[in-house]
Design a protein around this motif. Structure first.
Motif, PDB file in Angstrom:
ATOM      1  N   GLU A   1      56.736  16.752  44.681  1.00  0.00           N
ATOM      2  CA  GLU A   1      56.566  18.108  45.212  1.00  0.00           C
ATOM      3  C   GLU A   1      56.050  19.014  44.101  1.00  0.00           C
ATOM      4  O   GLU A   1      56.608  19.035  43.006  1.00  0.00           O
ATOM      5  CB  GLU A   1      57.913  18.671  45.703  1.00  0.00           C
ATOM      6  N   ILE A   2      54.990  19.785  44.402  1.00  0.00           N
ATOM      7  CA  ILE A   2      54.484  20.707  43.390  1.00  0.00           C
ATOM      8  C   ILE A   2      55.431  21.897  43.257  1.00  0.00           C
ATOM      9  O   ILE A   2      55.896  22.453  44.251  1.00  0.00           O
ATOM     10  CB  ILE A   2      53.059  21.181  43.760  1.00  0.00           C
ATOM     11  N   ILE A   3      55.757  22.255  42.017  1.00  0.00           N
ATOM     12  CA  ILE A   3      56.669  23.366  41.737  1.00  0.00           C
ATOM     13  C   ILE A   3      55.831  24.596  41.370  1.00  0.00           C
ATOM     14  O   ILE A   3      54.965  24.520  40.507  1.00  0.00           O
ATOM     15  CB  ILE A   3      57.588  23.054  40.536  1.00  0.00           C
ATOM     16  N   ARG A   4      56.080  25.719  42.016  1.00  0.00           N
ATOM     17  CA  ARG A   4      55.363  26.957  41.677  1.00  0.00           C
ATOM     18  C   ARG A   4      55.869  27.490  40.334  1.00  0.00           C
ATOM     19  O   ARG A   4      57.041  27.309  39.985  1.00  0.00           O
ATOM     20  CB  ARG A   4      55.579  28.011  42.776  1.00  0.00           C
ATOM     21  N   ARG A   5      54.978  28.203  39.655  1.00  0.00           N
ATOM     22  CA  ARG A   5      55.283  28.653  38.296  1.00  0.00           C
ATOM     23  C   ARG A   5      56.588  29.453  38.218  1.00  0.00           C
ATOM     24  O   ARG A   5      57.396  29.275  37.322  1.00  0.00           O
ATOM     25  CB  ARG A   5      54.112  29.494  37.787  1.00  0.00           C
ATOM     26  N   PHE A   6      56.797  30.355  39.229  1.00  0.00           N
ATOM     27  CA  PHE A   6      57.995  31.205  39.185  1.00  0.00           C
ATOM     28  C   PHE A   6      59.268  30.425  39.538  1.00  0.00           C
ATOM     29  O   PHE A   6      60.359  30.957  39.468  1.00  0.00           O
ATOM     30  CB  PHE A   6      57.835  32.441  40.086  1.00  0.00           C
ATOM     31  N   ASP A   7      59.135  29.158  39.933  1.00  0.00           N
ATOM     32  CA  ASP A   7      60.311  28.335  40.226  1.00  0.00           C
ATOM     33  C   ASP A   7      60.665  27.370  39.094  1.00  0.00           C
ATOM     34  O   ASP A   7      61.618  26.614  39.206  1.00  0.00           O
ATOM     35  CB  ASP A   7      60.081  27.516  41.507  1.00  0.00           C
ATOM     36  N   TYR A   8      59.879  27.391  37.993  1.00  0.00           N
ATOM     37  CA  TYR A   8      60.117  26.435  36.900  1.00  0.00           C
ATOM     38  C   TYR A   8      61.552  26.527  36.365  1.00  0.00           C
ATOM     39  O   TYR A   8      62.167  25.530  36.038  1.00  0.00           O
ATOM     40  CB  TYR A   8      59.148  26.684  35.731  1.00  0.00           C
ATOM     41  N   GLU A   9      62.065  27.771  36.291  1.00  0.00           N
ATOM     42  CA  GLU A   9      63.384  27.968  35.701  1.00  0.00           C
ATOM     43  C   GLU A   9      64.490  27.415  36.629  1.00  0.00           C
ATOM     44  O   GLU A   9      65.513  26.935  36.170  1.00  0.00           O
ATOM     45  CB  GLU A   9      63.599  29.467  35.448  1.00  0.00           C
ATOM     46  N   LYS A  10      64.228  27.515  37.948  1.00  0.00           N
ATOM     47  CA  LYS A  10      65.242  27.070  38.923  1.00  0.00           C
ATOM     48  C   LYS A  10      65.234  25.560  39.132  1.00  0.00           C
ATOM     49  O   LYS A  10      66.199  25.006  39.655  1.00  0.00           O
ATOM     50  CB  LYS A  10      64.973  27.752  40.284  1.00  0.00           C
ATOM     51  N   ALA A  11      64.098  24.920  38.770  1.00  0.00           N
ATOM     52  CA  ALA A  11      63.963  23.494  39.079  1.00  0.00           C
ATOM     53  C   ALA A  11      64.794  22.644  38.125  1.00  0.00           C
ATOM     54  O   ALA A  11      64.413  22.399  36.976  1.00  0.00           O
ATOM     55  CB  ALA A  11      62.489  23.098  39.024  1.00  0.00           C
ATOM     56  N   LYS A  12      65.957  22.173  38.602  1.00  0.00           N
ATOM     57  CA  LYS A  12      66.885  21.377  37.777  1.00  0.00           C
ATOM     58  C   LYS A  12      66.430  19.930  37.712  1.00  0.00           C
ATOM     59  O   LYS A  12      66.000  19.356  38.716  1.00  0.00           O
ATOM     60  CB  LYS A  12      68.291  21.403  38.405  1.00  0.00           C
ATOM     61  N   LEU A  13      66.516  19.359  36.533  1.00  0.00           N
ATOM     62  CA  LEU A  13      66.138  17.961  36.354  1.00  0.00           C
ATOM     63  C   LEU A  13      67.367  17.063  36.528  1.00  0.00           C
ATOM     64  O   LEU A  13      68.486  17.443  36.175  1.00  0.00           O
ATOM     65  CB  LEU A  13      65.556  17.752  34.956  1.00  0.00           C
ATOM     66  N   ALA A  14      67.145  15.872  37.095  1.00  0.00           N
ATOM     67  CA  ALA A  14      68.229  14.906  37.249  1.00  0.00           C
ATOM     68  C   ALA A  14      67.759  13.554  36.734  1.00  0.00           C
ATOM     69  O   ALA A  14      66.550  13.291  36.662  1.00  0.00           O
ATOM     70  CB  ALA A  14      68.635  14.802  38.715  1.00  0.00           C
TER      71      ALA A  14
END
Lengths: 67, 338
Positions: free
Chosen positions: A40-53
């Motif tokens: 899924e492509i992540i929008r720039r303003f969502d980079y901080e919210k996108a948690k890695l697992a």
């Protein structure tokens, strides 16, 4: 945590937990990039919210200008 | 001569039908530097019927390590890239039409240049020109193929206006402080792989195949590769490719215009309107004061106040050895415009 980054297995340090922190750790936070997180492509303003697992698949492409 | 394209015709997705299509097509290449040279040579050899290549620059020694169309003689005589490229491409394939244009691709000439063009290849080295290409391509519905490379990295994307995301959809602002070939360096293999992706997509499109919607990038030294399908990033409100597009980069500026060529310690100055400068007469006028005034087919170069001037026929002037725009304008008024 271990992720697949551009097809390669990478062990992340403990302080890298989001897409933003990942970009920062590669010193490309300021560059214009397209990031795909588990297809899924992540929008720039969502980079901080996108948690890695563990086991996540990340693709990062950053734009270059030369030629 | 029938043998010429036999191996390419043997390649099933092209075939004899595809080869016949290529002979009827017109490709515009913007920029005749590294990417422009590599794409142009492959397309000329592949038998594209008509190739137009436009470039604003001239050949320097630092170009020869990767800009494959040029020779030492071209660098020694500061030949315009567009003219040297035209001559070399004609020597490679005399059966096609090739035209080299020693000008800048800009909002004024974009419409005329895109007339009758099937597809545009990006051979530029800067995002200012790429956004002009993007707006023009969107406005006139011409597909184009972005390519960029620096260090050992490269990137490419095919853009089909109205159907796939355009450059503006993906990048909503002009990138700042970007690495250039002059500041960060570049190796030939990065150029060749980037151009290979661009030319392959171009051949696909011209022979009736669909182009990829993937943004592809690689590091040919570090052996990294990545590919992301960006089709979902098409912005329905895009300023360049939506139904209510404004084409912000096609707005024509008035008066003298300047551009700092990043990493090259050079400012480009352009007169408000293009005019035919008599280079011989200008050379005679400045000869008594200037060092080494030399004229070739499209440009005059001379030294003055420890700066190197290159004046093109349409008045556009590159001043090397200066980074300040105001100083460059002053020098332009003093020596070129007077």
């Amino acid at each position: 945590m271990n992720i697949q980054l551009n097809g390669r297995s990478i062990d992340l340090p403990d302080n890298v937990t989001t897409v933003l922190e990942l970009l920062d750790s590669y010193d490309i936070k300021k560059k214009i990039s397209v990031v795909e997180h588990n297809k899924e492509i992540i929008r720039r303003f969502d980079y901080e919210k996108a948690k890695l697992a563990d086991g996540d698949k990340i693709e990062i492409v950053h734009f270059v200008g030369g030629g | 001569m029938a043998e010429r394209y036999s191996r390419q015709e043997r390649f099933a997705p092209i075939g004899k039908e595809g080869q016949a299509l290529l002979a009827e097509k017109h490709v515009l290449i913007v920029g005749a530097g590294a990417l422009g040279s590599a794409n142009a040579e492959m397309l000329a050899r592949a038998g594209i019927g008509r190739i137009t290549i436009i470039d604003r620059d001239y050949i320097e020694w630092s170009n020869l390590a990767r800009q494959q169309l040029y020779t030492e003689e071209d660098a020694a005589s500061s030949r315009a890239k567009a003219k040297a490229a035209e001559a070399r491409l004609k020597a490679i394939n005399s059966t096609i039409n090739v035209e080299g244009i020693a000008e800048e691709f800009d909002p004024e000439n974009a419409e005329l240049l895109l007339k009758d063009v099937d597809i545009l290849i990006d051979g530029t080295d800067n995002f200012n020109t790429r956004f002009i290409i993007n707006d023009a391509a969107c406005k006139y519905k011409i597909p184009w193929i972005y390519g960029g490379c620096v260090k050992s990295d490269g990137i490419s994307l095919s853009i089909l206006p109205g159907q796939t995301p355009c450059l503006q959809c993906l990048i909503d602002q002009l990138p700042q402080d970007i690495e250039t070939c002059e500041t960060a360096g570049i190796i030939g293999p990065a150029v060749q792989v980037t151009a290979a992706y661009q030319t392959a997509e171009c051949l696909k499109f011209l022979t009736g195949h669909s182009m990829s919607t993937h943004l592809v990038s690689f590091d040919v030294w570090g052996r990294q590769y990545s590919s992301i399908d960006v089709v979902k990033l098409k912005d329905p409100h895009c300023a360049s490719c939506s139904d209510d597009a404004q084409f912000p980069y096609l707005k024509k500026e008035k008066g003298i215009r300047t551009a700092v060529l990043c990493g090259r310690n050079t400012v480009q100055v352009r007169p408000g309107r293009k005019e035919n400068v008599n280079l011989e007469r200008l050379a005679q006028r400045i000869e008594p004061f200037a060092g080494e005034a030399r004229v070739n087919e499209v440009l005059l170069r001379f030294h003055m106040e420890e700066k190197r001037f290159v004046v093109f026929k349409d008045g556009r002037t590159l001043i090397h050895g200066v980074e300040d725009v105001q100083e460059a304008k002053k020098l332009y008024h003093r020596y070129v415009e007077a």
